[in-house]
Every structure is written in structure tokens, then in C-alpha cells.
Design a protein around this motif. Sequence first.
Motif, short mmCIF file in Angstrom:
data_model
loop_
_atom_site.label_atom_id
_atom_site.label_comp_id
_atom_site.label_asym_id
_atom_site.label_seq_id
_atom_site.Cartn_x
_atom_site.Cartn_y
_atom_site.Cartn_z
N ASP A 124 -51.81 -51.22 -46.61
CA ASP A 124 -51.46 -50.34 -47.71
C ASP A 124 -52.63 -49.39 -47.97
O ASP A 124 -53.74 -49.61 -47.47
N THR A 125 -52.37 -48.36 -48.75
CA THR A 125 -53.41 -47.36 -49.00
C THR A 125 -54.40 -47.77 -50.08
O THR A 125 -55.59 -47.47 -49.96
N ALA A 126 -53.94 -48.45 -51.11
CA ALA A 126 -54.81 -48.79 -52.23
C ALA A 126 -55.99 -49.67 -51.80
O ALA A 126 -57.13 -49.42 -52.20
N ARG A 129 -58.57 -47.55 -50.00
CA ARG A 129 -59.31 -46.70 -50.95
C ARG A 129 -60.33 -47.53 -51.71
O ARG A 129 -61.47 -47.08 -51.92
N HIS A 130 -59.95 -48.74 -52.13
CA HIS A 130 -60.88 -49.61 -52.84
C HIS A 130 -62.08 -49.98 -51.96
O HIS A 130 -63.22 -49.95 -52.42
N THR A 221 -49.99 -41.75 -52.93
CA THR A 221 -51.22 -42.32 -53.51
C THR A 221 -51.25 -42.07 -54.99
O THR A 221 -50.81 -41.02 -55.47
N SER A 222 -51.80 -43.02 -55.70
CA SER A 222 -51.88 -42.88 -57.17
C SER A 222 -53.22 -42.30 -57.53
O SER A 222 -54.15 -42.33 -56.78
#
Length: 222
Positions: A124-126, A129-130, A221-222
Motif C-alpha cells: 500500500d502507499t501509506a 510514505r511513513h 493518496t491522502s
Amino acid sequence: MRGARGAELGRARAVALIAAVAALTVSGCSGSGQDGAGASGKSAARAPGVHSWTGRPCALLTDAPLAEGFAVGSTTDSADPDTREDIGENGTRPRYRQTGCLAGLTGPDGALWELSTTATVYEDTAPARHAYRVKEDLDRAHGRGPERVHDTAYAKPADDQGRPGRTLVLWNGDLLLSVTAYGPYGSKQHDVRDDLAGIVKTTARLMEDGLRDRDAPSPTTS
């Protein structure tokens, strides 16, 4: 109707591919002013994408010169097909797979350089990013930069037993990518700085582009 619809989709796909290549060329991954986009001298981030794992990452670096006058010599793939678990936010255990390449480079004068890259592809993208933010914070806390390239990439100096180097770290969608290049033994940072920047920039571009899954829709993405 079906034939016209298919032709229309084909044209749209071609336009999207051309746009992606153009965006990749514009974005780059260099911290130098002359390679950056806009008055700030910093590159523009490429739109987030979906990426796939590969067992032959070194093959992605052999289609184009990494810098003028440089040739890729011996290469070693470091590709683990097994899924791992990371330590994420709020106790989560995001999953990812990792692949990388270690390569020897020969410079224009015959001197030996070194290149290593590690691509971590998350589910996943989150989490990707983290992981990028954690890495950036750690490098900042230890005084190793970062030199901002754009909103989702930074560079920092590297050193290997006196060999000057440069590292580029970037996040794009579900991908966390790290590229490090080292100059020859006995070289000075100011003498190899521009070549190091060019090598890590081109390597990051080739790796991100080679791992990108163009058949998958772009992630949100958020």
C-alpha cells in the motif's frame, strides 16, 4: 462501435504513456540547480504510481548510460522474493518485498566507481510514505542532511572508508527507493560531486520507471 471504442482507448493509452515519459524526464531526481525544475532549483515530484517487484533489478540499469562516459561493469542482483513485515504506524505490520542491485562502474578515465540501490515495494502507499518520513527524520536527527530534492525525495552525502559518495532517497506511491554511488578510492568530494549527482539521478529514474506497473491505476493518496 466496438472497433471505434477500442481505437479510442488505444489512443488514450498512447497519450497517457507519452505524458508519463515526459513527466519522468521533467521530474528527474537531482539536487543540483541546473537539473531542477523552476526557479527554486528543485525537481518536481512525479505522480505516485504502482510498482512491481523484480528478481533482476540490475537489468533495469543497462539500457542507458548512467552518466556520460560511464559504463556498467559487474553487477549483482539482491532480490528477495519473500514478503516481509515492517513496523508501521499505530502498531500495524505492513508488508513489503525488497529488491536491489550492486554494480561496479568504470569512469571515463578507467577509474572504478560503485553503485548500490534498494527498492522496497509495499502493498500500500501509506506504509511506504511513513517509512520514507521515518528515514528522513532519522537522517536529519543524525546530521546527515537531508538536501531537499523535491517534496518526496532528498539527498545526503555518503562515505565508504574515505570514498566520497552521495545517496538519494525517494518515495513514490508504494515504492521506497534508495540509491548510493561512490567515487574512486582517493578521490575528493568536490571533484566527483557532479558525476555522483548525475549517477544517482539517472539510476533512480531508471529504477522507478522500470518497476512502475503501467497497467495498474494510479493509487490515491491522502
